[in-house]
Design a protein around this motif. Structure first.
Motif, short mmCIF file in Angstrom:
data_model
loop_
_atom_site.label_atom_id
_atom_site.label_comp_id
_atom_site.label_asym_id
_atom_site.label_seq_id
_atom_site.Cartn_x
_atom_site.Cartn_y
_atom_site.Cartn_z
N ASN A 171 8.87 -7.24 4.25
CA ASN A 171 8.70 -5.89 3.34
C ASN A 171 10.03 -5.33 3.79
O ASN A 171 10.13 -4.85 5.07
CB ASN A 171 7.52 -5.52 3.93
CG ASN A 171 7.58 -3.83 3.18
OD1 ASN A 171 7.26 -2.96 3.95
ND2 ASN A 171 7.55 -3.82 1.91
N ALA A 203 0.69 5.60 -0.40
CA ALA A 203 -0.20 6.71 -0.25
C ALA A 203 0.54 7.63 -1.88
O ALA A 203 1.46 7.71 -2.02
CB ALA A 203 -0.01 7.56 0.70
N ARG A 224 12.02 -2.92 9.57
CA ARG A 224 12.71 -1.45 10.28
C ARG A 224 11.73 -1.35 11.63
O ARG A 224 10.58 -1.54 11.34
CB ARG A 224 12.93 -0.43 9.16
CG ARG A 224 13.66 -0.64 8.05
CD ARG A 224 13.63 0.64 7.38
NE ARG A 224 14.63 0.48 6.18
CZ ARG A 224 14.14 0.09 4.99
NH1 ARG A 224 12.94 0.40 4.63
NH2 ARG A 224 14.88 0.25 4.07
N HIS A 269 7.26 -4.70 7.83
CA HIS A 269 8.15 -3.84 7.46
C HIS A 269 9.57 -3.91 8.39
O HIS A 269 9.10 -3.64 9.58
CB HIS A 269 7.75 -2.27 7.36
CG HIS A 269 8.75 -1.31 6.77
ND1 HIS A 269 8.55 -0.09 6.39
CD2 HIS A 269 9.95 -1.57 6.29
CE1 HIS A 269 9.44 0.53 5.80
NE2 HIS A 269 10.37 -0.33 5.77
N ASN A 322 -3.48 -0.12 9.12
CA ASN A 322 -2.07 0.29 9.13
C ASN A 322 -1.72 0.50 10.68
O ASN A 322 -2.26 1.22 11.24
CB ASN A 322 -1.90 1.74 8.35
CG ASN A 322 -0.72 2.19 8.39
OD1 ASN A 322 -0.08 2.53 9.60
ND2 ASN A 322 -0.05 2.53 7.26
N PRO A 362 1.06 -1.13 0.07
CA PRO A 362 -0.03 0.08 -0.12
C PRO A 362 0.97 1.09 0.01
O PRO A 362 1.76 1.20 0.81
CB PRO A 362 -0.81 -0.04 1.23
CG PRO A 362 0.06 -0.83 2.17
CD PRO A 362 0.98 -2.05 1.34
N VAL A 418 0.55 6.55 -4.64
CA VAL A 418 1.01 5.82 -5.56
C VAL A 418 -0.01 4.56 -6.08
O VAL A 418 -0.26 4.42 -7.17
CB VAL A 418 2.28 5.16 -5.28
CG1 VAL A 418 2.92 4.11 -6.18
CG2 VAL A 418 3.45 6.22 -4.76
C1 LIG Z 1 5.43 6.87 -1.47
C2 LIG Z 1 5.30 6.03 -0.35
C3 LIG Z 1 4.07 5.74 0.39
C4 LIG Z 1 3.75 4.74 1.18
N1 LIG Z 1 2.18 4.76 1.56
C5 LIG Z 1 2.12 3.89 2.41
C6 LIG Z 1 0.78 3.51 2.85
O1 LIG Z 1 -0.13 4.12 2.45
N2 LIG Z 1 0.49 2.48 3.75
C7 LIG Z 1 1.43 1.68 4.33
O2 LIG Z 1 1.14 0.79 5.19
N3 LIG Z 1 2.84 2.09 4.01
C8 LIG Z 1 3.16 2.89 3.17
N4 LIG Z 1 4.35 3.09 2.78
C9 LIG Z 1 5.68 2.14 3.08
C10 LIG Z 1 5.35 0.91 2.09
O3 LIG Z 1 4.37 0.35 1.97
C11 LIG Z 1 6.53 0.00 2.37
O4 LIG Z 1 6.31 -0.56 3.82
C12 LIG Z 1 7.78 0.81 2.43
O5 LIG Z 1 8.14 1.42 1.12
C13 LIG Z 1 9.08 -0.42 2.39
O6 LIG Z 1 9.01 -1.25 1.37
P1 LIG Z 1 9.93 -1.07 0.00
O7 LIG Z 1 11.40 -0.98 0.47
O8 LIG Z 1 9.85 -2.04 -0.74
O9 LIG Z 1 9.55 0.16 -0.73
C14 LIG Z 1 4.56 4.23 1.84
C15 LIG Z 1 5.99 4.32 1.20
C16 LIG Z 1 6.17 5.27 0.27
C17 LIG Z 1 7.67 5.36 -0.44
#
Ligand SMILES: Cc1cc2nc3c(=O)[nH]c(=O)nc-3n(C[C@H](O)[C@H](O)[C@H](O)COP(=O)(O)O)c2cc1C
Length: 328
Positions: A212, A17, A178, A176, A106, A15, A19
């Motif tokens: 993640n 935001a 971290r 996630h 979330n 998910p 995007v």
């Molecule tokens: C632009 C952006 C928007 C995000 N919006 C959400 C969100 O709406 N809900 C959520 O649980 N995490 C959100 N995240 C976190 C991502 O879902 C994900 O946990 C994080 O980017 C790490 O994964 P990755 O390394 O594969 O990008 C967002 C991250 C980014 C960069």
């Protein structure tokens, strides 16, 4: 429930935001669907209060456009957030009525504005409420309830936090890898996924665990899942500029022409399908699609000036006709 039908390992859309809205999901669905789609996060309080204040029916609520999806975007999970069990109950019922396949809560967002409302990562500091919220969501519809969170707040606290979540028996938990404090500043710690799997196996083996953080592509996802022993992986930034990622393609596997065509399609989809938002939101996609070739910076700068899909397409057409970024 759909979670039981997935073959493992499975790979899901994060998910995100601004995007993973309906237009971006359409782009991905056409090029290689993930095993599960996710919406952007939606405020449960926002859904409720917009309707109440304006005394409108659900169908008239402008926030509902954030919950639109197309049939080829299934299975699809709606992500909601709130620190109020009542709001979670309201939004879960709504999401069920709209035909979603699951609801995700979330509990990991580090955004200060979200945390001030006691939502997102702040939930890690309020485990009793977190459990209550999961149970309330489970009680108001048949939808499977999942949670997306981090490995701890200031420090890794999987023993306590993951156990609390597992006790509430969600269908799936995405970790996630971290802490809240780390934001996205350090590499995701996939070693912790092994610890999470062993806690899960002890406390509640029925719950699916999704890792993640920093997954680059399908090959990398497969390796990370195999090493950690979890059930699946979630891809976030790996989708930027690469809507083919779930089809197993790496960014360098697609031609520039295909990437520019995808960007154009996204821009038109954004105008047609997405909730009304500023066209500037597409800038992060422009950055991601238009990169790593001679003259990319120049073309990017030009595209950033586009105020609608037609302007973006016109700039690209000029570029493609000349085949050189020196055209401007
Ligand atoms: C632009 C952006 C928007 C995000 N919006 C959400 C969100 O709406 N809900 C959520 O649980 N995490 C959100 N995240 C976190 C991502 O879902 C994900 O946990 C994080 O980017 C790490 O994964 P990755 O390394 O594969 O990008 C967002 C991250 C980014 C960069």
């Amino acid at each position: 429930m759909f979670w039981d039908t997935l073959s493992k390992p499975f790979f899901v859309m994060a998910p995100m935001a601004d995007v993973t809205d309906i237009a971006f999901r359409a782009l991905v669905a056409k090029r290689g669907a993930p095993d599960v789609f996710w919406t952007e996060f939606v405020s449960a309080d926002g859904l409720y209060h917009t309707r109440e204040i304006q005394k409108m029916r659900d169908a008239e609520n402008p926030l509902m456009r954030e919950l639109a999806f197309e049939e080829n975007q299934r299975p699809i999970v709606a992500q909601i957030f709130s620190s109020s069990p009542e709001m979670i109950a309201y939004a879960t019922k709504l999401v069920a009525k709209l035909g979603f396949d699951g609801v995700d809560i979330n509990m990991g967002c580090p955004d200060r504005a979200i945390e001030r409302q006691g939502c997102g990562a702040a939930m890690i500091k309020n485990p009793k409420l977190a459990q209550e919220i999961i149970r309330v969501a489970q009680g108001v519809s048949d939808l499977p309830v999942s949670v997306k969170t981090r490995v701890g707040y200031n420090k890794e606290s999987l023993d306590e936090w993951l156990t609390v979540l597992l006790e509430a028996n969600p269908a799936a938990i995405t970790l996630h890898l971290r802490t809240r404090k780390e934001m996205s500043r350090v590499p995701a710690d996939w070693e912790l996924m092994k610890k999470a799997v062993s806690i899960r196996n002890k406390v509640n083996p029925r719950v699916l665990l999704i890792g993640n953080g920093d997954v680059q592509d399908l090959e990398d996802g497969r390796a990370k899942v195999a090493e950690a022993g979890c059930d699946g992986a979630m891809f976030g930034r790996a989708m930027f500029g690469n809507p083919w990622v779930f089809a197993g393609k790496k960014s360098e596997d697609t031609s520039l022409a295909e990437k520019l065509a995808a960007l154009t399609e996204l821009a038109y989809g954004f105008e047609k399908l997405s909730p009304p938002k500023n066209f500037a939101i597409l800038k992060k996609h422009i950055k991601a699609f238009v990169t790593s070739f001679d003259g990319a910076a120049h073309l990017r700068a030009k595209l950033m000036e586009a105020e609608n899909a037609a302007e973006l397409e016109a700039i690209l057409a000029l570029y493609c006709r000349n085949g050189t970024p020196e055209f401007i």
